[in-house]
Design an enzyme around this catalytic site. Structure first.
Site, PDB file in Angstrom:
ATOM      1  N   TRP A 115       5.317  -3.992   1.205  1.00 32.18           N
ATOM      2  CA  TRP A 115       4.714  -2.208   1.153  1.00 32.18           C
ATOM      3  C   TRP A 115       5.799  -1.263   0.166  1.00 32.18           C
ATOM      4  CZ3 TRP A 115       1.949  -5.481   2.831  1.00 32.18           C
ATOM      5  CH2 TRP A 115       1.168  -5.202   4.263  1.00 32.18           C
ATOM      6  N   VAL A 129       2.772  -5.690  -4.967  1.00 32.95           N
ATOM      7  CA  VAL A 129       2.646  -4.483  -4.408  1.00 32.95           C
ATOM      8  C   VAL A 129       2.188  -3.513  -3.972  1.00 32.95           C
ATOM      9  CG1 VAL A 129       5.307  -4.670  -5.719  1.00 32.95           C
ATOM     10  CG2 VAL A 129       3.700  -3.207  -6.957  1.00 32.95           C
ATOM     11  N   LYS A 130       2.670  -2.431  -2.765  1.00 36.57           N
ATOM     12  CA  LYS A 130       1.862  -1.473  -2.228  1.00 36.57           C
ATOM     13  C   LYS A 130       2.446  -0.321  -2.387  1.00 36.57           C
ATOM     14  CE  LYS A 130       0.132  -0.260   1.682  1.00 36.57           C
ATOM     15  NZ  LYS A 130      -0.012   0.255   3.786  1.00 36.57           N
ATOM     16  N   GLN A 131       1.335   1.150  -2.679  1.00 37.95           N
ATOM     17  CA  GLN A 131       2.466   2.172  -3.590  1.00 37.95           C
ATOM     18  C   GLN A 131       1.232   3.052  -2.603  1.00 37.95           C
ATOM     19  OE1 GLN A 131       4.752   3.796  -2.819  1.00 37.95           O
ATOM     20  NE2 GLN A 131       5.948   2.424  -4.127  1.00 37.95           N
TER      21      GLN A 131
END
Length: 350
Positions: free
Chosen positions: A199, A236-238
């Site tokens: 995150w 990846v978390k965005q």
């Protein structure tokens, strides 16, 4: 497609017909059924980690498409259990969280050590588990924004998790310690054969200027993503970008005028494309967060985010509150509608 167009309404053409003229799609590693063979086989990830990545890609309604739909429920810690589960108290029970992910056709369920550990023996072999390693708990007073470890990599491995997740608050006072902690944790997770999801959130009160919040600026979040893939996040978390020019507005860091004149425009898909590019041109998949629930507009909001993410070259959506703060049937419908965007072959990369 008819349902998606109906939900987008007058904005359908804006989102579905946009052509990205910034970073060409030919340069993006677009998600597909061969992600492990095409992207990860030549990396330093060991065989067991490749197996875990394939397990993540190969489950649920989006199985073997290269796209992922993940149900994340760590809000009981991050936003307090009362604030998170009062709209639907059934989700105080961890089993209902996992059931929603299964019924909703998700690739995986991401949650806390406690939630997943409570039902691991019954469900860890039925849906991939992503154990969230760290959290910002909101009971310490006065509250500070810091991510602290709630358990160990070995605990996650013992409960049968295929992946671990962690948050770094880039830009915060504690971010450098968090980078070191998470980098070490991800190294051990890979050693044991688990995939890693980061995150990549920003957190600093100075990332605001003249009433504008740049926590979701494309240039700042893109750099957060780039640091995230540097410490070997596999995904990846965005948050979806809502503006741009954070570096120039707060007069901080280093950037280049071409980031704003050539590599991005004001269109949401072009802004998200810049986030994708910072993940090694899509080698490390970008999943955007679904955000908080706003009630009646949730279905449309989720579809917009999914369309933007997919057409930008992203890998999927990780949507929690919009799904679990509703009756399970409505939550399943929302998750399925998100997945329909990724299953629809007429919705292409911009």
């Amino acid at each position: 497609m008819d349902k998606i167009i109906d939900l987008l309404g007058q904005e359908a053409e804006y989102y579905l017909d946009h052509t990205c003229k910034t970073i060409d799609k030919k340069n993006i590693h677009i998600p597909g059924p061969d992600m492990v063979d095409r992207i990860w086989v030549d990396s330093d990830r060991n065989v067991r980690t490749l197996n875990s990545l394939q397990a993540l890609y190969g489950h649920g309604r989006l199985a073997n498409t290269g796209y992922v739909s993940i149900l994340p429920v760590d809000q009981g810690i991050e936003h307090s259990a009362g604030a998170s589960f009062a709209p639907n108290p059934a989700y105080f029970d961890p089993e209902n969280i996992v059931k929603l992910a299964i019924e909703g056709g998700c690739n995986a369920v991401a949650s806390t050590f406690g939630v997943l550990g409570a039902v691991a023996r019954k469900y860890a072999h039925k849906i991939p588990f992503v154990v969230k390693l760290n959290h910002n708990e909101l009971l310490t007073y006065p509250n500070t924004y810091d991510q602290i470890m709630f358990g160990t990599i070995k605990e996650a491995w013992n409960m049968g998790a295929v992946a671990v997740g962690a948050t770094i608050y880039f830009g915060s006072e504690q971010s450098r310690r968090q980078i070191v902690e998470v980098a070490r944790a991800f190294e051990y997770a890979h050693e044991l054969g688990m995939a890693t999801i980061l995150w990549c959130y920003l957190r600093n009160n100075d990332f605001k200027n003249s009433g504008v919040d740049y926590h979701t600026a494309a240039d700042l979040t893109g750099q957060a993503n780039h640091i995230g893939v540097t410490i070997k996040a596999d995904i990846v978390k965005q948050k979806l970008p809502t503006n741009n020019g954070g570096f120039t507005a707060i007069h901080f860091g280093k950037t280049d005028e071409r980031v704003y004149s050539e590599l991005t425009t004001t269109h949401p898909i072009d802004l998200c494309r810049y986030q994708v590019a910072n993940g090694y041109m899509g080698r490390v998949g970008l999943i955007n967060s679904g955000g908080e629930s706003h009630g009646a507009s949730d279905l449309k909001d989720a579809v917009v985010t999914a369309v933007v993410n997919k057409r930008a070259g992203g890998m999927g959506l990780i949507s929690g509150r919009k799904a679990f703060q509703k009756p399970m049937k409505e939550g399943v419908e929302l998750l399925n509608t998100i997945q329909d965007v990724y299953l629809d072959r007429t919705i292409t990369i911009a």
